[in-house]
Motif scaffolding. Structure first.
Motif, PDB file in Angstrom:
ATOM      1  N   GLN A  69       0.835  -1.188   0.000  1.00  0.00           N
ATOM      2  CA  GLN A  69       0.000   0.000   0.000  1.00  0.00           C
ATOM      3  C   GLN A  69       0.878   1.248   0.000  1.00  0.00           C
ATOM      4  O   GLN A  69       2.003   1.227   0.502  1.00  0.00           O
ATOM      5  CB  GLN A  69      -0.895   0.017   1.234  1.00  0.00           C
ATOM      6  CG  GLN A  69      -1.812  -1.191   1.341  1.00  0.00           C
ATOM      7  CD  GLN A  69      -2.663  -1.152   2.594  1.00  0.00           C
ATOM      8  OE1 GLN A  69      -3.058  -0.079   3.044  1.00  0.00           O
ATOM      9  NE2 GLN A  69      -2.953  -2.310   3.160  1.00  0.00           N
ATOM     10  N   LYS A  70       0.355   2.319  -0.543  1.00  0.00           N
ATOM     11  CA  LYS A  70       1.085   3.576  -0.551  1.00  0.00           C
ATOM     12  C   LYS A  70       1.420   3.997   0.876  1.00  0.00           C
ATOM     13  O   LYS A  70       0.543   4.021   1.736  1.00  0.00           O
ATOM     14  CB  LYS A  70       0.266   4.666  -1.236  1.00  0.00           C
ATOM     15  CG  LYS A  70       0.998   5.986  -1.380  1.00  0.00           C
ATOM     16  CD  LYS A  70       0.173   7.006  -2.133  1.00  0.00           C
ATOM     17  CE  LYS A  70       0.945   8.318  -2.271  1.00  0.00           C
ATOM     18  NZ  LYS A  70       0.172   9.330  -3.027  1.00  0.00           N
ATOM     19  N   SER A  71       2.705   4.270   1.125  1.00  0.00           N
ATOM     20  CA  SER A  71       3.196   4.683   2.444  1.00  0.00           C
ATOM     21  C   SER A  71       2.900   3.655   3.525  1.00  0.00           C
ATOM     22  O   SER A  71       2.816   3.994   4.706  1.00  0.00           O
ATOM     23  CB  SER A  71       2.623   6.051   2.847  1.00  0.00           C
ATOM     24  OG  SER A  71       2.990   7.038   1.906  1.00  0.00           O
TER      25      SER A  71
ATOM     26  N   LYS B 254       6.122  -0.942  -5.912  1.00  0.00           N
ATOM     27  CA  LYS B 254       6.155   0.457  -6.329  1.00  0.00           C
ATOM     28  C   LYS B 254       6.880   1.259  -5.257  1.00  0.00           C
ATOM     29  O   LYS B 254       6.671   1.024  -4.052  1.00  0.00           O
ATOM     30  CB  LYS B 254       4.737   1.008  -6.510  1.00  0.00           C
ATOM     31  CG  LYS B 254       3.957   0.320  -7.622  1.00  0.00           C
ATOM     32  CD  LYS B 254       2.536   0.853  -7.700  1.00  0.00           C
ATOM     33  CE  LYS B 254       1.772   0.111  -8.798  1.00  0.00           C
ATOM     34  NZ  LYS B 254       0.334   0.398  -8.766  1.00  0.00           N
TER      35      LYS B 254
ATOM     36  N   GLU C 230       6.343   4.042  -4.165  1.00  0.00           N
ATOM     37  CA  GLU C 230       5.428   4.776  -3.284  1.00  0.00           C
ATOM     38  C   GLU C 230       4.977   3.941  -2.092  1.00  0.00           C
ATOM     39  O   GLU C 230       4.391   4.467  -1.142  1.00  0.00           O
ATOM     40  CB  GLU C 230       4.210   5.261  -4.073  1.00  0.00           C
ATOM     41  CG  GLU C 230       3.302   4.156  -4.560  1.00  0.00           C
ATOM     42  CD  GLU C 230       2.098   4.666  -5.332  1.00  0.00           C
ATOM     43  OE1 GLU C 230       1.095   3.922  -5.419  1.00  0.00           O
ATOM     44  OE2 GLU C 230       2.144   5.804  -5.832  1.00  0.00           O
ATOM     45  N   PHE C 231       5.262   2.635  -2.119  1.00  0.00           N
ATOM     46  CA  PHE C 231       4.926   1.806  -0.958  1.00  0.00           C
ATOM     47  C   PHE C 231       5.752   2.225   0.266  1.00  0.00           C
ATOM     48  O   PHE C 231       5.351   1.967   1.404  1.00  0.00           O
ATOM     49  CB  PHE C 231       5.204   0.329  -1.235  1.00  0.00           C
ATOM     50  CG  PHE C 231       4.283  -0.301  -2.249  1.00  0.00           C
ATOM     51  CD1 PHE C 231       3.136   0.345  -2.692  1.00  0.00           C
ATOM     52  CD2 PHE C 231       4.561  -1.557  -2.770  1.00  0.00           C
ATOM     53  CE1 PHE C 231       2.290  -0.236  -3.614  1.00  0.00           C
ATOM     54  CE2 PHE C 231       3.721  -2.161  -3.689  1.00  0.00           C
ATOM     55  CZ  PHE C 231       2.589  -1.498  -4.124  1.00  0.00           C
TER      56      PHE C 231
ATOM     57  N   ASP D 127       7.599   5.290   2.357  1.00  0.00           N
ATOM     58  CA  ASP D 127       7.673   6.727   2.616  1.00  0.00           C
ATOM     59  C   ASP D 127       8.979   7.010   3.352  1.00  0.00           C
ATOM     60  O   ASP D 127       9.111   6.713   4.539  1.00  0.00           O
ATOM     61  CB  ASP D 127       6.469   7.153   3.468  1.00  0.00           C
ATOM     62  CG  ASP D 127       6.435   8.660   3.719  1.00  0.00           C
ATOM     63  OD1 ASP D 127       7.250   9.395   3.117  1.00  0.00           O
ATOM     64  OD2 ASP D 127       5.599   9.099   4.537  1.00  0.00           O
TER      65      ASP D 127
END
Length: 322
Positions: A83-85, A115, A117-118, A120
C-alpha cells in the motif's frame, strides 16, 4: 567529533561507495514467491541479522524501519504491505536516503508487484522520530541501537515505544556480548559507529526494553557474530560478540514483572491428563509448553517431580504460556 558524527560520516561513505564487509550479515536472504532483491541492496545490507518475520506481518500492518541502509529490509517489509506509504523508512543520513530511492527504482524493474510509493522515506533520527504517537504496528531497527550511548539508547527505545500502537511490536537485531566492554573500547567512536563497542550483555539489553515499558520480550535468535581480540583491538581479553534477534511487545506491564521468553519449555508427565497450576497455566500430559522465564520460576517453585524444564535455547518461535 562526537560518536554520532563519526557514525554519520561512516554511513555517508557506505551510501556513496557500498561496503560489502561493513557488517557481517548472519541471515540468508529471504526467498519469497515473486520477491527479487537487487544485488546493490544486498551489498548495502548493513545489518547483523534480520528483522523480517512473517508472523509479525499479517493483516497489512503499518511498519516503521529506522536506519534504512540500502533499502533491502524496506523492500521485504513492503512485500507484506503493498500500500502507498505502508512502510515508513527513517534515516538521518541524506546520502543513505538517496541511495535507497535509487535502489527502489531498480527493485521496481525486478518486481512487478513493487512500487516505490509503498515506502515513505523521511529524514529523522531515532531519538526524534517524525512519526505520530500510537500509529505503528511493527517498528524495526537492525544494528542501530548498539551505536547509542546509554542516555541516547534510552531515548531511542522510548521513541519506538511512543509510536507503537498498543500490542505493537519492536523487532530488532543487534550485537550483544557476554561481558561489558572496557572503558577504552566503549569510548572508541569508530568502533561504536560500527555498533561493536556499544554491545551490551543480553540482560542489560532486555532491561533497557522493559524499563521503557515493554511487557513482553521474545528472544528469537542468538548467533555467533564477531571476535574482538587483543591483537587488533584495545582489549586485554578476547571478547565474543553474538547477533541477537529480539521482539519487544507493547503489552501492559504485568504486576509481577515482564514476560521474557528465552526459549524454555515445560513438559508435564504425571498421572493425570493435564496439570492446572491455578495461576493461568495448563500443561497437557507430554505436550511441551513454551514458557517465559517468570512462569518457569513459578512452576519450579511448586516442587513437583513430574514436570521437566528445558534450558533456555534463546530461539523462541511463538506460542507459549502468556
Amino acid at each position: 567529533m562526537s560518536y554520532l558524527n563519526a557514525t554519520n560520516d561512516l554511513y555517508k561513505e557506505a551510501a556513496l561507495t557500498p561496503d560489502i564487509g561493513l557488517c557481517c550479515t548472519t541471515n540468508p536472504i529471504w526467498e519469497l514467491p515473486g520477491l527479487k532483491i537487487p544485488r546493490i541492496m544486498q551489498e548495502m545490507n548493513y545489518g547483523c541479522g534480520s528483522t523480517v518475520h512473517a508472523r509479525d506481518l499479517t493483516n497489512n500492518p503499518k511498519m516503521l524501519y529506522v536506519g534504512v541502509g540500502g533499502g533491502m529490509e524496506l523492500l521485504q517489509f513492503s512485500y507484506f504491505n503493498r500500500q502507498k506509504s505502508g512502510v515508513i523508512g527513517v534515516d538521518v543520513v541524506d546520502e543513505m536516503l538517496e541511495a535507497s530511492r535509487k535502489n527502489f527504482i531498480e527493485a521496481e524493474e525486478q518486481n512487478d508487484w513493487f512500487k516505490s510509493e509503498f515506502v515513505d522515506l523521511k529524514k529523522g533520527d531515532a531519538m526524534h522520530l517524525p512519526v505520530d504517537d500510537n500509529s505503528i504496528d511493527v517498528a524495526a531497527q537492525n544494528c542501530l541501537f548498539n551505536i547509542f550511548k546509554a542516555e541516547d539508547l534510552k531515548k531511542a527505545i522510548e521513541e519506538m515505544y511512543r509510536v507503537l500502537k498498543p500490542h505493537g511490536r519492536l523487532v530488532m537485531s543487534d550485537p550483544t556480548c557476554e561481558q561489558p566492554m572496557n572503558e577504552e573500547l566503549r569510548n572508541d567512536d569508530r568502533l561504536r559507529a560500527l555498533c561493536l563497542s556499544g554491545s551490551l550483555p543480553i540482560a542489560d539489553y532486555v532491561k533497557a526494553l522493559t524499563d521503557a515499558g515493554f511487557g513482553t520480550i521474545e528472544i528469537r535468535a542468538r548467533k555467533p557474530y564477531r571476535i574482538l581480540d587483543p591483537k587488533h583491538y584495545p582489549t586485554n581479553e578476547l571478547i565474543y560478540i553474538e547477533s541477537i534477534e529480539v521482539a519487544a511487545i507493547k503489552d501492559p506491564m504485568p504486576s509481577d514483572g515482564p514476560c521474557i521468553f528465552t526459549g524454555k519449555a515445560a513438559i508435564y508427565y504425571g498421572e493425570d491428563d493435564y496439570l492446572d497450576d491455578k495461576a493461568g497455566h495448563i500443561l497437557l500430559k507430554n505436550q511441551p509448553l513454551a514458557i517465559c522465564d517468570k512462569t518457569a520460576g513459578a512452576l519450579q517453585a511448586l516442587g513437583r517431580d513430574d514436570i521437566y524444564f528445558s534450558e533456555s535455547t534463546f530461539h523462541y518461535d511463538g506460542g507459549g504460556c502468556c
